[in-house]
Design a protein around this motif. Structure first.
Motif, short mmCIF file in Angstrom:
data_model
loop_
_atom_site.label_atom_id
_atom_site.label_comp_id
_atom_site.label_asym_id
_atom_site.label_seq_id
_atom_site.Cartn_x
_atom_site.Cartn_y
_atom_site.Cartn_z
N ARG A 1 49.21 42.73 30.94
CA ARG A 1 50.31 41.80 31.28
C ARG A 1 49.96 40.98 32.52
NH1 ARG A 1 54.53 46.35 30.47
NH2 ARG A 1 55.21 46.04 28.33
N SER A 2 49.41 41.66 33.52
CA SER A 2 49.09 40.97 34.77
C SER A 2 48.02 39.91 34.56
CB SER A 2 48.60 41.99 35.81
OG SER A 2 49.61 42.94 36.10
N LEU A 3 47.06 40.20 33.70
CA LEU A 3 45.99 39.24 33.44
C LEU A 3 46.51 38.07 32.62
CD1 LEU A 3 43.07 38.76 34.06
CD2 LEU A 3 42.43 40.11 32.06
N ILE A 4 47.37 38.34 31.65
CA ILE A 4 47.97 37.26 30.86
C ILE A 4 48.79 36.33 31.75
CG2 ILE A 4 49.70 36.75 29.07
CD1 ILE A 4 48.93 39.46 27.80
N ASP A 5 49.41 36.89 32.77
CA ASP A 5 50.33 36.13 33.60
C ASP A 5 49.62 35.21 34.59
OD1 ASP A 5 52.99 35.51 34.19
OD2 ASP A 5 53.05 36.89 35.88
N THR A 6 48.30 35.32 34.72
CA THR A 6 47.59 34.41 35.61
C THR A 6 47.65 33.00 35.04
OG1 THR A 6 45.47 34.86 34.51
CG2 THR A 6 46.02 36.20 36.44
N THR A 7 47.65 32.02 35.93
CA THR A 7 47.81 30.62 35.50
C THR A 7 46.69 29.71 35.98
OG1 THR A 7 49.18 30.17 37.45
CG2 THR A 7 50.33 30.83 35.44
N SER A 8 45.84 30.21 36.85
CA SER A 8 44.81 29.36 37.44
C SER A 8 43.66 29.11 36.47
CB SER A 8 44.27 30.00 38.72
OG SER A 8 45.29 30.23 39.65
N GLU A 9 42.86 28.11 36.79
CA GLU A 9 41.72 27.77 35.95
C GLU A 9 40.55 28.72 36.17
OE1 GLU A 9 40.65 23.64 36.20
OE2 GLU A 9 42.73 22.98 36.20
N ARG B 1 40.56 36.74 50.49
CA ARG B 1 41.08 36.12 51.72
C ARG B 1 40.11 35.07 52.24
NH1 ARG B 1 43.35 41.67 54.56
NH2 ARG B 1 45.28 41.77 53.33
N THR B 2 38.83 35.34 52.12
CA THR B 2 37.82 34.38 52.56
C THR B 2 37.99 33.05 51.85
OG1 THR B 2 36.22 36.12 53.07
CG2 THR B 2 35.34 33.90 52.69
N HIS B 3 38.33 33.09 50.57
CA HIS B 3 38.44 31.88 49.77
C HIS B 3 39.89 31.47 49.52
CE1 HIS B 3 34.14 31.96 49.11
NE2 HIS B 3 34.22 33.22 48.73
N SER B 4 40.83 32.09 50.23
CA SER B 4 42.26 31.76 50.12
C SER B 4 42.77 31.87 48.68
CB SER B 4 42.53 30.34 50.66
OG SER B 4 42.14 30.25 52.01
N ALA B 5 42.25 32.86 47.97
CA ALA B 5 42.70 33.10 46.59
C ALA B 5 43.95 33.98 46.61
CB ALA B 5 41.60 33.78 45.79
N LYS B 6 44.81 33.76 45.62
CA LYS B 6 46.01 34.59 45.48
C LYS B 6 45.61 35.97 44.97
CE LYS B 6 50.46 34.84 43.05
NZ LYS B 6 51.34 34.16 42.06
N LEU B 7 46.04 37.00 45.68
CA LEU B 7 45.74 38.37 45.26
C LEU B 7 46.87 38.90 44.40
CD1 LEU B 7 43.64 40.71 45.67
CD2 LEU B 7 45.20 41.58 47.43
N ILE B 8 46.55 39.38 43.21
CA ILE B 8 47.55 39.90 42.28
C ILE B 8 47.34 41.39 42.09
CG2 ILE B 8 48.42 39.81 39.91
CD1 ILE B 8 47.55 36.87 39.84
N LEU B 9 48.36 42.18 42.42
CA LEU B 9 48.31 43.62 42.26
C LEU B 9 48.72 43.93 40.82
CD1 LEU B 9 50.01 44.65 45.63
CD2 LEU B 9 47.59 44.17 45.17
#
Length: 313
Positions: A292-300, A191-199
C-alpha cells in the motif's frame, strides 16, 4: 517463486487514475483499479473499478538485490528502485546509500513504522548506534534468566516475544554489527537530497500482538511440520558458530554468500511450510502494508528499502 513477484504483481494490471490508500485498513479509491494476486489471496482488495488507462509497465533487474520498476502514470514515467536488504549486512547499507545518491529520488520508502523510526532517531541523536557496547551479557543462561524474570513480573506473551527479539538482535550488537543499518543509511541519504521519507511498515506493536495472539497456532505448526521441513543448512550452522565465537569477519563473509534472491526465497518458503501462521504475521501481513505504501507514492523517482524477505510479497 519468481524473484520479481512483487514487481510483476504491482504493475502488470491496469492502474487507473490515482489510488489514494490510507495506512489504516480502510481503502479510499478514486477512479482506480489495482489488483495484486498476493493481496487477493489474503482476501484484500486495494482498489476496484473498471476504467482503463494506458500503462506500460516494465521491470529491470539492476542488481542481485535491486529491481527497477517502471510505469506510466498520468502521462509521466515513474521509476521505483526496489532494494532488498539483509538487516545485518553492512554491504546492504552501503548499497542503499549508493543507490539513493545515484538516483536522487523525491521519495524514499523504508520498512519502518513510527515507533521503530523514533528509536532510530533517538540512536542517531545520541550517536549510540554506531558504538554498540560489547559488554552486554548475551549468553544462553542470561536469556533464560531474563525469560523467567519477565514471567515472574507477570509479563505477557507479547512481552516475552519482544524480549527474545531484542536478545536476538543484541547478539549481533555484541559482535559489533548494527542491525538495520541500511535504514540509518536511507534516512541520512534521504535528508541529504531533501527526499520525502515514507514510513511504509506496519506498526511493530501490531506485529507483536499478532504473534502473541497466534502463539498457540504457531507452536502447533512448528511441532507438526518441523520434521518435514528445515530452514537450517550448513551455512546457517556456520553463521551461528561465528556469532557464538564472536567471529565478525567470518559472519560477514557468510552473510554476503547468503544474500541472494534464491536463498531468501528458500528461507521464506521454508518458514511458510513450517508455520503459515508465523509467516503471515511476520511477512504476509506486513507485505500488504508495504505494498500500500509503495502504491501510494506519487513521485517520478522513488527508492524503496525493504528486507529481502519482502521482495517477493
Amino acid at each position: 517463486m519468481n524473484p520479481f513477484l512483487i514487481t510483476t504483481r504491482f504493475f502488470r494490471t491496469p492502474l487507473v487514475g490515482r489510488c489514494v490508500i490510507s495506512l489504516p485498513l480502510i481503502v479510499q479509491c478514486s477512479n482506480s483499479s489495482f489488483h495484486t494476486n498476493s493481496l487477493l489471496k489474503q482476501q484484500t482488495r486495494l482498489c476496484s473499478t473498471t476504467n482503463n488507462l494506458n500503462v506500460n509497465p516494465s521491470v529491470e533487474r539492476v542488481d542481485e538485490m535491486v529491481s527497477l520498476l517502471k510505469e506510466t502514470r498520468d502521462g509521466k514515467e515513474r521509476r521505483v528502485y526496489l532494494i532488498g536488504t539483509v538487516h545485518v549486512s553492512k554491504a546492504s547499507s552501503l548499497q542503499v546509500t549508493d543507490v539513493i545518491n545515484s538516483v536522487i529520488p523525491q521519495e524514499v520508502v523504508v520498512e519502518l513504522c513510527n515507533k521503530r523510526y523514533e528509536k532510530i532517531e533517538k540512536d542517531l541523536n545520541a550517536k549510540s548506534i554506531f558504538d554498540p557496547s560489547p559488554s552486554t551479557n548475551s549468553s544462553f543462561q542470561s536469556v533464560i534468566q531474563e525469560f523467567f524474570e519477565v514471567l515472574m513480573k507477570g509479563g505477557s506473551v507479547k512481552n516475552i516475544i519482544q524480549m527474545l527479539l531484542r536478545r536476538f538482535y543484541n547478539a549481533f550488537r555484541v559482535l559489533g554489527i548494527v542491525p538495520g543499518l541500511e535504514f540509518y543509511a536511507a534516512i541520512s541519504a534521504s535528508r541529504t537530497h531533501s527526499a520525502k521519507l515514507i514510513l511504509g511498515d506496519q506498526n511493530v506493536d501490531t506485529t507483536m500482538s499478532n504473534l502473541a495472539s497466534n502463539i498457540v497456532a504457531i507452536i502447533s505448526d512448528v511441532f507438526k511440520n518441523m520434521k518435514n521441513y528445515s530452514v537450517v543448512d550448513k551455512t546457517h550452522e556456520l553463521l551461528a558458530k561465528a556469532v557464538f565465537q564472536n567471529n565478525k569477519e567470518e559472519f560477514e563473509k557468510l552473510i554476503e554468500m547468503m544474500k541472494t534472491r534464491q536463498k531468501t526465497s528458500e528461507m521464506s518458503n521454508s518458514m511458510k511450510k513450517i508455520s503459515p501462521t508465523l509467516h503471515k504475521a511476520m511477512v504476509g501481513d506486513r507485505d500488504i502494508v508495504l505494498t500500500r505504501s509503495l502504491i501510494d507514492t506519487t513521485s517520478e523517482k522513488v527508492v524503496a528499502v525493504v528486507g529481502a524477505g519482502h521482495m517477493d510479497g
